[in-house]
Design a protein around this motif. Sequence first.
Motif, PDB file in Angstrom:
ATOM      1  N   PRO A   4     -36.353  12.386 -12.498  1.00 12.60           N
ATOM      2  CA  PRO A   4     -35.373  13.368 -12.016  1.00 12.60           C
ATOM      3  C   PRO A   4     -34.245  13.618 -12.997  1.00 12.60           C
ATOM      4  O   PRO A   4     -33.725  14.732 -13.082  1.00 12.60           O
ATOM      5  CB  PRO A   4     -34.853  12.741 -10.712  1.00 12.60           C
ATOM      6  CG  PRO A   4     -35.237  11.303 -10.765  1.00 12.60           C
ATOM      7  CD  PRO A   4     -36.493  11.246 -11.571  1.00 12.60           C
ATOM      8  N   ILE A   5     -33.857  12.604 -13.769  1.00  9.72           N
ATOM      9  CA  ILE A   5     -32.793  12.802 -14.761  1.00  9.72           C
ATOM     10  C   ILE A   5     -33.261  13.780 -15.828  1.00  9.72           C
ATOM     11  O   ILE A   5     -32.549  14.732 -16.183  1.00  9.72           O
ATOM     12  CB  ILE A   5     -32.383  11.464 -15.412  1.00  9.72           C
ATOM     13  CG1 ILE A   5     -31.825  10.504 -14.373  1.00  9.72           C
ATOM     14  CG2 ILE A   5     -31.341  11.712 -16.512  1.00  9.72           C
ATOM     15  CD1 ILE A   5     -31.558   9.116 -14.908  1.00  9.72           C
ATOM     16  N   LYS A   6     -34.463  13.558 -16.345  1.00  6.56           N
ATOM     17  CA  LYS A   6     -34.997  14.435 -17.393  1.00  6.56           C
ATOM     18  C   LYS A   6     -35.177  15.862 -16.891  1.00  6.56           C
ATOM     19  O   LYS A   6     -34.914  16.826 -17.615  1.00  6.56           O
ATOM     20  CB  LYS A   6     -36.336  13.889 -17.889  1.00  6.56           C
ATOM     21  CG  LYS A   6     -36.235  12.586 -18.671  1.00  6.56           C
ATOM     22  CD  LYS A   6     -37.619  12.086 -19.065  1.00  6.56           C
ATOM     23  CE  LYS A   6     -37.553  10.783 -19.830  1.00  6.56           C
ATOM     24  NZ  LYS A   6     -38.911  10.264 -20.171  1.00  6.56           N
ATOM     25  N   LEU A  16     -29.221   8.860 -23.811  1.00  6.82           N
ATOM     26  CA  LEU A  16     -28.356   8.990 -22.637  1.00  6.82           C
ATOM     27  C   LEU A  16     -29.154   8.802 -21.357  1.00  6.82           C
ATOM     28  O   LEU A  16     -28.681   8.134 -20.423  1.00  6.82           O
ATOM     29  CB  LEU A  16     -27.669  10.361 -22.635  1.00  6.82           C
ATOM     30  CG  LEU A  16     -26.801  10.684 -21.407  1.00  6.82           C
ATOM     31  CD1 LEU A  16     -25.716   9.636 -21.206  1.00  6.82           C
ATOM     32  CD2 LEU A  16     -26.190  12.079 -21.546  1.00  6.82           C
ATOM     33  N   VAL A  17     -30.347   9.370 -21.292  1.00  8.07           N
ATOM     34  CA  VAL A  17     -31.203   9.209 -20.108  1.00  8.07           C
ATOM     35  C   VAL A  17     -31.456   7.723 -19.849  1.00  8.07           C
ATOM     36  O   VAL A  17     -31.393   7.257 -18.706  1.00  8.07           O
ATOM     37  CB  VAL A  17     -32.533   9.960 -20.283  1.00  8.07           C
ATOM     38  CG1 VAL A  17     -33.507   9.591 -19.165  1.00  8.07           C
ATOM     39  CG2 VAL A  17     -32.301  11.465 -20.293  1.00  8.07           C
ATOM     40  N   ILE A  49     -28.760  14.944  -7.427  1.00  8.28           N
ATOM     41  CA  ILE A  49     -30.213  15.012  -7.616  1.00  8.28           C
ATOM     42  C   ILE A  49     -30.825  16.014  -6.642  1.00  8.28           C
ATOM     43  O   ILE A  49     -31.662  16.839  -7.009  1.00  8.28           O
ATOM     44  CB  ILE A  49     -30.871  13.630  -7.394  1.00  8.28           C
ATOM     45  CG1 ILE A  49     -30.342  12.609  -8.402  1.00  8.28           C
ATOM     46  CG2 ILE A  49     -32.385  13.737  -7.500  1.00  8.28           C
ATOM     47  CD1 ILE A  49     -30.903  11.206  -8.173  1.00  8.28           C
ATOM     48  N   SER A  50     -30.415  15.940  -5.375  1.00  8.15           N
ATOM     49  CA  SER A  50     -30.955  16.852  -4.370  1.00  8.15           C
ATOM     50  C   SER A  50     -29.899  17.081  -3.298  1.00  8.15           C
ATOM     51  O   SER A  50     -28.956  16.300  -3.142  1.00  8.15           O
ATOM     52  CB  SER A  50     -32.231  16.279  -3.732  1.00  8.15           C
ATOM     53  OG  SER A  50     -31.947  15.073  -3.041  1.00  8.15           O
ATOM     54  N   GLY A  51     -30.073  18.176  -2.533  1.00  8.50           N
ATOM     55  CA  GLY A  51     -29.137  18.489  -1.469  1.00  8.50           C
ATOM     56  C   GLY A  51     -27.987  19.365  -1.923  1.00  8.50           C
ATOM     57  O   GLY A  51     -28.023  19.952  -3.005  1.00  8.50           O
TER      58      GLY A  51
END
Length: 208
Positions: A4-6, A16-17, A49-51
Motif C-alpha cells: 500500500p505504501i508503494k 523511504l518505503v 491508506i483508506s477511507g
Amino acid sequence: MLDPIKKLFPSFSSELVKDVDTNATIQSFKTGAVIMRTGQYIKNTVLVISGKIKIYREDENGGEFFMYYLQPGQACAISMICATKNETSQIMAKVVEDVELIMIPLPLMDKWMMQHRSWYEFVIDTYRSRFEEVLEVIDSIAFRAMDERLEFYLKRHADACGCKDLKLSHQEIASELNTSREVISRLLKKMEQRGLVNLQRNNIELLK
C-alpha cells in the motif's frame, strides 16, 4: 505494509518505503471517531491508506467549520506543522468513512526531512496543496454570497467522493458553513428550482 505504501505514495524512494515499513504502525478507526481534537498534542504524523477524514476548524463556542478532506495517499499538512513545532492541534479531524492510517512517530519527521529527499518533497507538496485549498475556502468566505458558497461547498464534497449523490443533511451543511438550517434549506430549494440539484431526505443529488 510495503504494497500500500508503494501504491499510494509512488513518489517515495525505496529507502523511504523501507523506513516507513520498519518504523510506522497501522491503525484503524471507525466512522464517527474523532482522531484529533483542538488543543491536544500530536504524537504522530498521519498518512491515509483508506477511507476518508474531514478536517474542521472549531470556534470558541464549539462550532465547526469544514476545511478539507483527507483521502488515501494524502497527509494532513496542519498536523505536520504542529508536529514539527511541538504545538497543540489547531484543528479537529473526524472519520467520515472507516479509515486505515499509517502512524509515523514525530521524531522521524525532522530526521526524514534530512535523510530522504522524497519525504522532503512530499511534505512541501502537502503544504503547498493544502495552502491552495485553504485559500479557496478563504476566497469563498470573503468574496462570495452564501448561495455561491453553498454551491462551492457541494462541489467540493462531490469532488472528494467522486459522486453526485451527497449524504448531507441541511443542518450539517448549515453548521459547516456557519449559518442557519433555514437559510440552507431556502437556498437548496432555489437550486432545485434552477435544476441544479434534486433534494431528498438527508441526500442531495447534484444535477449539474
